[in-house]
Design a protein around this motif. Structure first.
Motif, mmCIF file in Angstrom:
data_model
loop_
_atom_site.group_PDB
_atom_site.id
_atom_site.type_symbol
_atom_site.label_atom_id
_atom_site.label_comp_id
_atom_site.label_asym_id
_atom_site.label_seq_id
_atom_site.Cartn_x
_atom_site.Cartn_y
_atom_site.Cartn_z
ATOM 1 N N ASN A 158 -53.183 26.358 -19.344
ATOM 2 C CA ASN A 158 -51.792 25.612 -19.378
ATOM 3 C C ASN A 158 -50.945 26.349 -18.368
ATOM 4 O OD1 ASN A 158 -53.012 23.997 -21.604
ATOM 5 N ND2 ASN A 158 -53.199 25.250 -22.974
ATOM 6 N N LYS A 211 -50.679 25.169 -14.901
ATOM 7 C CA LYS A 211 -49.396 23.643 -14.730
ATOM 8 C C LYS A 211 -47.975 24.400 -14.570
ATOM 9 C CE LYS A 211 -53.350 22.030 -17.498
ATOM 10 N NZ LYS A 211 -53.100 21.430 -19.190
ATOM 11 N N GLU A 240 -45.329 25.837 -11.691
ATOM 12 C CA GLU A 240 -45.093 25.025 -10.758
ATOM 13 C C GLU A 240 -43.784 24.466 -11.253
ATOM 14 O OE1 GLU A 240 -46.393 24.294 -8.552
ATOM 15 O OE2 GLU A 240 -48.874 24.911 -9.059
#
Ligand code: TYM
Length: 345
Positions: free
Chosen positions: A25, A28, A31
């Motif tokens: 996680n 992600k 970003e």
């Protein structure tokens, strides 16, 4: 941008629980958020440890972060002990954390029961304050962790609020502090799937680094044949087919969850895909999916470990970036608490 911080202890090798519950996680989040990921080496000595193993696991964990997709150009990757502000804030906070809050921590109760309550190191009790410092030093908004860290996160929130109450606001203003809200109160970010990956040998206990049998966990660096063997020997049951929510079938639920996470399918898609299978057909399918997911990570890991200088440079850069944020918070808290400004390092 909002701030994210998380970390994994370099104790033994990182496993699928660490990956699915946390690291995956983080990838992600880098970003969209301002991200800090640390290898929390100071946490790894709360139980008796082997120095060489700590040293190796620290480097290896940092390399695995990168291999799993953390990009040093986007996120700061660092080793906790390289930023001494962590231990300093931990002392300040431990003095205002009631001991009762720490005695209530489930992990402390479990681990101290096993090792003998009067015999364990003091750090096992105060460890959640160090974890709170890791988080609070960075004015963190979100902390992506697995389910087992929920209680520690609650404690970090309570400690932040208590610090702000005792020394923040008007009192901080009187002390000339730049920021009168001393510490931001963070939120846990726990994923919908993979937040609690269970042992392959027992679907009711958590996959952990400390479980005796290596058959109970998939390590991120396990070779293909080990993965195949571990899945093959994973505990099953005598039911026909596979299902998600039968309370008598924790193993089915766990292995389906792992399959779901590594394939990226939804729960319904998983059921359509393998729900009708028998264990004997599902297991090779799961092992293949795991191997396909982990192989690229293992290849990148080998590449990262080949260039020691580059890894050191990434960690040095990460520690520098972390120190800027950490000392800004620490200096403000020091001032609020009445410590004289002075020379440092
Ligand atoms: P640690 O090192 O035990 O675990 C690292 C991360 O992996 C998650 N995790 C799991 N997730 C799903 N299923 C499992 N079986 C499983 N086992 C572990 C953990 O929830 C965690 O997110 N105290 C922390 C490390 C820490 C930390 C921090 C984390 C220290 N300082 C600051 C966040 C922020 C720990 O011992 O995690």
């Amino acid at each position: 941008r909002q701030r994210v911080l998380s970390g994994v202890q370099p104790t033994g090798s990182l496993h699928l629980g660490n990956y699915l519950g946390a690291i995956r996680n983080w990838v992600k989040l880098q970003e969209e958020y301002d991200t800090f990921f640390c290898v929390v080496d100071l946490h790894a000595i709360t139980m008796p440890h082997e120095p060489r193993a700590l040293l190796d696991a620290t480097r290896s964990s940092a390399a695995l972060y990168i291999a799993c997709g953390i990009d040093p150009a986007k996120a700061s990757i660092f080793v906790q002990s390289h930023v001494p502000a962590h231990t300093e804030l931990a002392w300040l906070l431990s003095c205002i954390t009631p001991i009762g809050w720490l005695r209530k921590m489930i992990q402390f109760k479990e681990k101290s029961k096993k090792a003998g309550a009067e015999e364990v190191g003091t750090g096992l009790l105060t460890y959640p304050v160090l974890m709170a410092s890791d988080i609070l030093l960075y004015q963190t908004d979100l902390v992506p962790v697995g389910e087992d860290q929920r209680q520690h996160l609650e404690l970090a929130r309570d400690v932040a609020e208590r610090t702000n109450y005792l020394f923040g606001g008007k009192k901080a203003k009187k002390m000339g502090c730049k920021h009168t809200r001393l510490l931001k109160v963070p939120e846990a970010l726990i994923p919908p799937a993979g937040a609690r990956v269970m042992s392959l040998q027992d679907g009711t206990s958590k996959m952990s680094k400390s479980a005796e049998s290596d058959l109970s966990r998939i390590n991120l660096l396990d070779p293909t044949d080990a993965i195949v063997q571990k899945v093959k020997r994973a505990k099953t049951d005598a039911f026909e087919g596979l299902e998600w929510d039968n309370p008598e079938r924790p193993e089915a639920r766990n292995l389906l969850t792992i399959y779901q996470c590594v394939t990226g399918l939804s729960r319904e898609e998983v059921l359509a895909d393998v729900g009708g299978m028998r264990w004997g057909d599902f297991k090779p399918r799961l092992a293949d999916a795991l191997v396909a997911h982990l192989q690229p990570i293992q290849q990148r890991y080998a590449e990262v470990m080949r260039d020691e200088g580059a890894l050191d440079a990434i960690l040095a850069q990460g520690a520098d970036a972390a120190a800027v944020e950490a000392y800004a918070t620490l200096d403000n808290v020091r001032q609020a608490m009445g410590f004289a400004a002075g020379r440092r390092r």
